[in-house]
Design a protein around this motif. Structure first.
Motif, PDB file in Angstrom:
ATOM      1  N   ASN A 167      11.096 -22.035  56.946  1.00 53.12           N
ATOM      2  CA  ASN A 167      11.757 -21.568  55.732  1.00 53.12           C
ATOM      3  C   ASN A 167      12.439 -20.251  56.059  1.00 53.12           C
ATOM      4  OD1 ASN A 167      10.974 -23.625  53.951  1.00 53.12           O
ATOM      5  ND2 ASN A 167       8.972 -22.680  53.668  1.00 53.12           N
ATOM      6  N   THR A 168      13.690 -20.121  55.673  1.00 53.27           N
ATOM      7  CA  THR A 168      14.448 -18.921  56.055  1.00 53.27           C
ATOM      8  C   THR A 168      13.917 -17.642  55.427  1.00 53.27           C
ATOM      9  OG1 THR A 168      16.045 -19.436  54.319  1.00 53.27           O
ATOM     10  CG2 THR A 168      16.580 -20.154  56.555  1.00 53.27           C
ATOM     11  N   GLY A 169      13.375 -17.698  54.232  1.00 58.24           N
ATOM     12  CA  GLY A 169      12.898 -16.483  53.569  1.00 58.24           C
ATOM     13  C   GLY A 169      11.426 -16.202  53.783  1.00 58.24           C
ATOM     14  N   GLU A 170      10.722 -17.076  54.496  1.00 61.24           N
ATOM     15  CA  GLU A 170       9.276 -16.927  54.672  1.00 61.24           C
ATOM     16  C   GLU A 170       8.949 -15.895  55.749  1.00 61.24           C
ATOM     17  OE1 GLU A 170       5.572 -20.004  54.812  1.00 61.24           O
ATOM     18  OE2 GLU A 170       7.299 -20.486  56.048  1.00 61.24           O
ATOM     19  N   LYS A 171       8.064 -14.971  55.416  1.00 58.25           N
ATOM     20  CA  LYS A 171       7.618 -13.942  56.348  1.00 58.25           C
ATOM     21  C   LYS A 171       6.139 -14.192  56.630  1.00 58.25           C
ATOM     22  CE  LYS A 171       9.170  -9.638  57.594  1.00 58.25           C
ATOM     23  NZ  LYS A 171      10.083  -9.589  58.692  1.00 58.25           N
TER      24      LYS A 171
END
Length: 172
Positions: A56-60
């Motif tokens: 996921n691009t926004g997952e940290k």
């Protein structure tokens, strides 16, 4: 060599240690479709569950994310399998290295991130590494060295990467 040692010519290489090899005059294609399929079955990921991206691009991902403790045995087995899959899938290398950071104490979020990589694999089973045949290959090298701390630490912290023209990821 066959005159010097006793051996049998088995023809062109087709399968070796989970790597599927396809060769012709234009180049060599290396994939792990069978291994990836077995990995999907082992972790109950269906082929229609495919994801467009490995992460996921926004997952940290963080050490303490508050989602609770994940299944360590399952996570380690999954990440180990994904790590082996990177031999023919450089497109998942970054994602696998990110989840590998949490091998000692995975959370439910980390297990979910690793399974997302598997879902991406489910949708891209035909991908592999293509080594195109070229007459005059060009090797390019790049480095990013930090010699500033040489006198205090007595070592350098550098990265290097080499590229060979006409090698890349593609579908067969």
């Amino acid at each position: 060599m066959m005159q010097q040692f006793e051996m049998t010519d088995l023809g062109r290489l087709k399968y070796f240690l989970g790597l599927e090899i396809s060769q012709d005059e234009s180049g060599i294609f290396m994939s792990q479709k069978k291994y990836a399929t077995e990995l999907l079955k082992k972790f109950n990921i269906r082929f229609e569950d495919g994801a467009k991206t490995p992460m996921n691009t926004g997952e940290k991902l963080q050490k303490e994310d508050g989602t609770g403790k994940g299944n360590e045995k399952e996570f380690r087995s999954l990440v180990g399998g994904l790590n082996y899959l990177t031999h023919s899938r450089p497109d998942i290398m970054y994602s696998v290295s990110m989840v590998s950071r949490f091998m000692h104490a995975p959370s439910k979020q980390h297990v979910g991130a690793a399974k997302r990589i598997l879902k991406y694999i489910a949708g891209t089973l035909k991908k592999g590494v293509w080594y195109e045949s070229v007459e005059d290959p060009k090797l390019s090298g790049f480095t990013d060295s930090d010699w500033a701390d040489l006198f205090t630490k007595a070592l350098s912290s550098g990265k290097h990467q080499f590229f060979v023209e006409k090698i890349g990821v593609r579908e067969l």
